[in-house]
Design a protein around this motif. Structure first.
Motif, short mmCIF file in Angstrom:
data_model
loop_
_atom_site.label_atom_id
_atom_site.label_comp_id
_atom_site.label_asym_id
_atom_site.label_seq_id
_atom_site.Cartn_x
_atom_site.Cartn_y
_atom_site.Cartn_z
N UNK A 178 62.03 12.11 -116.95
CA UNK A 178 63.14 12.05 -116.28
C UNK A 178 64.46 11.96 -117.15
N UNK A 179 65.82 12.31 -116.58
CA UNK A 179 66.87 12.28 -117.06
C UNK A 179 67.91 12.31 -116.07
N UNK A 180 68.99 11.30 -116.66
CA UNK A 180 70.05 11.34 -115.79
C UNK A 180 70.84 12.54 -115.24
N UNK A 181 70.84 12.71 -113.81
CA UNK A 181 71.69 14.00 -113.51
C UNK A 181 73.24 13.89 -113.75
N UNK A 182 73.78 15.37 -113.56
CA UNK A 182 75.00 15.26 -113.73
C UNK A 182 75.71 15.77 -112.32
N UNK A 183 76.81 15.55 -112.41
CA UNK A 183 77.80 15.86 -111.12
C UNK A 183 77.47 14.96 -109.87
N UNK A 184 77.71 13.58 -110.09
CA UNK A 184 77.50 12.83 -108.81
C UNK A 184 78.53 11.55 -109.23
N UNK A 185 78.67 10.69 -107.95
CA UNK A 185 79.54 9.83 -108.02
C UNK A 185 78.86 8.61 -107.39
N UNK A 186 79.23 7.39 -107.70
CA UNK A 186 78.48 6.17 -107.30
C UNK A 186 79.61 5.84 -106.01
N UNK A 187 78.87 5.47 -104.98
CA UNK A 187 79.53 4.84 -103.70
C UNK A 187 79.49 3.43 -103.62
N UNK A 188 79.00 3.03 -102.35
CA UNK A 188 78.71 1.66 -102.21
C UNK A 188 77.50 0.91 -102.10
N UNK A 189 77.33 -0.23 -102.70
CA UNK A 189 75.90 -1.05 -102.80
C UNK A 189 75.07 0.08 -103.12
N UNK A 190 75.02 0.77 -104.31
CA UNK A 190 74.02 1.36 -105.11
C UNK A 190 73.73 2.81 -104.56
N UNK A 191 74.53 3.07 -103.53
CA UNK A 191 74.52 4.71 -102.83
C UNK A 191 75.10 5.53 -103.87
N UNK A 192 74.69 6.58 -103.90
CA UNK A 192 75.38 7.82 -104.64
C UNK A 192 75.62 9.06 -103.87
N UNK A 193 76.54 9.95 -104.27
CA UNK A 193 76.85 10.90 -103.62
C UNK A 193 76.53 12.20 -104.68
N UNK A 194 75.87 13.08 -104.38
CA UNK A 194 75.50 14.52 -105.28
C UNK A 194 76.46 15.36 -105.03
N UNK B 278 81.45 25.48 -115.04
CA UNK B 278 81.06 24.90 -116.29
C UNK B 278 79.84 25.65 -117.09
N UNK B 279 79.20 26.09 -116.07
CA UNK B 279 77.84 27.13 -116.54
C UNK B 279 78.30 28.56 -117.01
N UNK B 280 79.25 28.88 -116.18
CA UNK B 280 79.66 30.57 -116.40
C UNK B 280 79.84 30.74 -118.09
N UNK B 281 80.55 30.27 -118.95
CA UNK B 281 80.58 30.73 -120.27
C UNK B 281 79.37 30.91 -120.90
N UNK B 282 78.19 30.38 -120.58
CA UNK B 282 77.01 30.56 -121.24
C UNK B 282 75.97 31.77 -120.59
N UNK C 80 62.36 29.66 -109.00
CA UNK C 80 62.74 28.68 -108.01
C UNK C 80 64.56 28.75 -108.07
N UNK C 81 65.15 27.77 -107.12
CA UNK C 81 66.47 27.85 -107.43
C UNK C 81 66.82 27.20 -108.81
N UNK C 82 67.63 27.89 -109.84
CA UNK C 82 67.84 27.35 -110.88
C UNK C 82 68.96 26.04 -110.79
N UNK C 83 69.94 26.24 -109.87
CA UNK C 83 71.03 25.25 -109.80
C UNK C 83 70.26 23.66 -109.40
N UNK C 84 69.04 23.77 -109.00
CA UNK C 84 68.33 22.46 -108.79
C UNK C 84 67.71 22.03 -110.09
N UNK C 85 67.73 22.76 -111.16
CA UNK C 85 67.50 22.20 -112.47
C UNK C 85 68.65 22.23 -113.48
N UNK C 86 69.66 22.25 -112.77
CA UNK C 86 70.93 22.70 -113.72
C UNK C 86 71.06 21.98 -114.96
#
Ligand code: SF4
Length: 336
Positions: A1-17, A169-173, A131-137
């Motif tokens: 497992x690895x921490x994901x990119x592109x998310x923000x923490x909201x309230x009470x431990x919730x997050x928004x991807x 962020x992905x486009x240059x590669x 499968x959809x590669x953005x899900x394994x960004x």
């Protein structure tokens, strides 16, 4: 497992991807629509880093990419998960499966995949597909960065359902994309995929504007997305917004997953081919055994440039520079 990119923490431990247009709001213990990203104690993790569910050395024509290193192979990798839920999914055993349910992962690293790609015969790079590669960004990004440093090409085969910032962020590669444009109809996207058309169109415009090589696939499903008027609007939009040289692959539908309709009649494909051909320079039929409609001809003198038979490509009247040997017209084909 690895921490994901592109998310923000909201309230009470919730997050928004923030990775894709779903913008999933997840409480601790909840997993996103894509079934691979989970909020664990207030941090978003991806379950699919350093994992692959499928690998293969495929002809690049199979992606399909017809105007990018024709005749070459590409190391292709996929995982599990998707952020669309298409009723007609052609790869549902991995795309609609959750990371926790799937039992067939093989552990690997970006270094190992790059070494594999470098050693494979006639291989041009790495494709993120199946499968959809953005899900394994995160994993795609790290492999792509290392592959590019090693002189390999990167190819993304995607539904285009991504948010602008991760895509930028992905486009240059990434050297080439094949994006599914499943219909030109918001109702179709909502009912048959659970996504929205506008986000896919935005991704297409971003890729084309950035200058990455782009090809488009449209799976023609009888009675659902084969209306000629709507189809013509779609090809006009491709021509006006992305350019008439962007290759379009019209693919024949066969019943899969939840949708059990008859396969697309070949007469219908031929009819849509003619409509597309009046607006775009390079139109192909896929999932059919048809050399004529899968070969590339010079747009000026009509010489046969590349003859294709299923996934085999034979270069005929084309220079290594990607121009017609007979009249010198560019065929918009990337060869080096
Ligand atoms: S990537 Fe997954 S978790 Fe993130 S917003 Fe999209 S569907 Fe939701």
């Amino acid at each position: 497992m690895q921490e994901a990119r592109f998310y923000q923490k909201t309230n009470g431990g919730a997050i928004k991807c923030l990775l894709c247009p779903w913008l999933c709001e997840l409480n601790p213990g909840q997993t996103g629509v894509c079934k691979v990203r989970e909020n664990i104690s207030g941090t978003l993790f991806t379950h699919v880093y350093n994992q692959v569910a499928a690998t293969g050395i495929d002809p690049i024509e199979k992606k399909p990419l017809y105007h990018f290193f024709p005749g070459k192979n590409i190391l292709s990798i996929g995982e599990v998960g998707c952020n669309l839920h298409c009723s007609f999914c052609q790869n549902h055993s991995i795309s609609q499966c959750s990371a926790k349910q799937f039992g067939g992962f093989r552990k690997t690293t970006p270094e190992q995949l790059v070494a594999l790609a470098l050693n494979a015969k006639n291989n041009v790079g790495v494709a993120y597909t199946y499968n959809e590669p953005f899900t394994f960004f995160e994993f795609m990004f790290d492999v792509a960065r290392q592959a590019k440093s090693a002189g390999l090409k990167n190819v993304v085969v995607s539904n285009g359902y991504a948010n602008p910032e991760p895509l930028k962020q992905l486009l240059p590669f990434i050297d080439a994309f094949n994006i599914d444009l499943k219909a030109f109809d918001t109702g179709f996207y909502k009912q048959q995929t659970k996504g929205n058309l506008a986000s896919v169109l935005e991704s297409l415009k971003t890729i084309a504007k950035n200058g990455n090589h782009l090809e488009i696939t449209n799976l023609v499903i009888p009675g659902l997305n084969d209306d000629e008027t709507t189809f013509e609007k779609m090809v006009r939009w491709i021509s006006d917004e992305l350019g008439p040289h962007v290759p379009l692959h019209l693919s024949r539908y066969f019943p899969k997953y939840k949708l059990n309709l008859s396969p697309t009649p070949t007469e219908k494909l031929e009819q849509l081919f003619q409509i597309a051909n009046s607006h775009l320079k390079f139109v192909y039929l896929g999932n059919v055994n048809d050399k004529q409609h899968s070969s590339t001809f010079c747009t000026k003198c009509n010489s046969l440039l590349i003859e294709r038979n299923r996934y085999e490509a034979k270069i005929v009247q084309m220079e290594f520079s990607g121009t017609c040997k007979i009249c010198g017209t560019p065929a918009h084909i990337v060869m080096e």
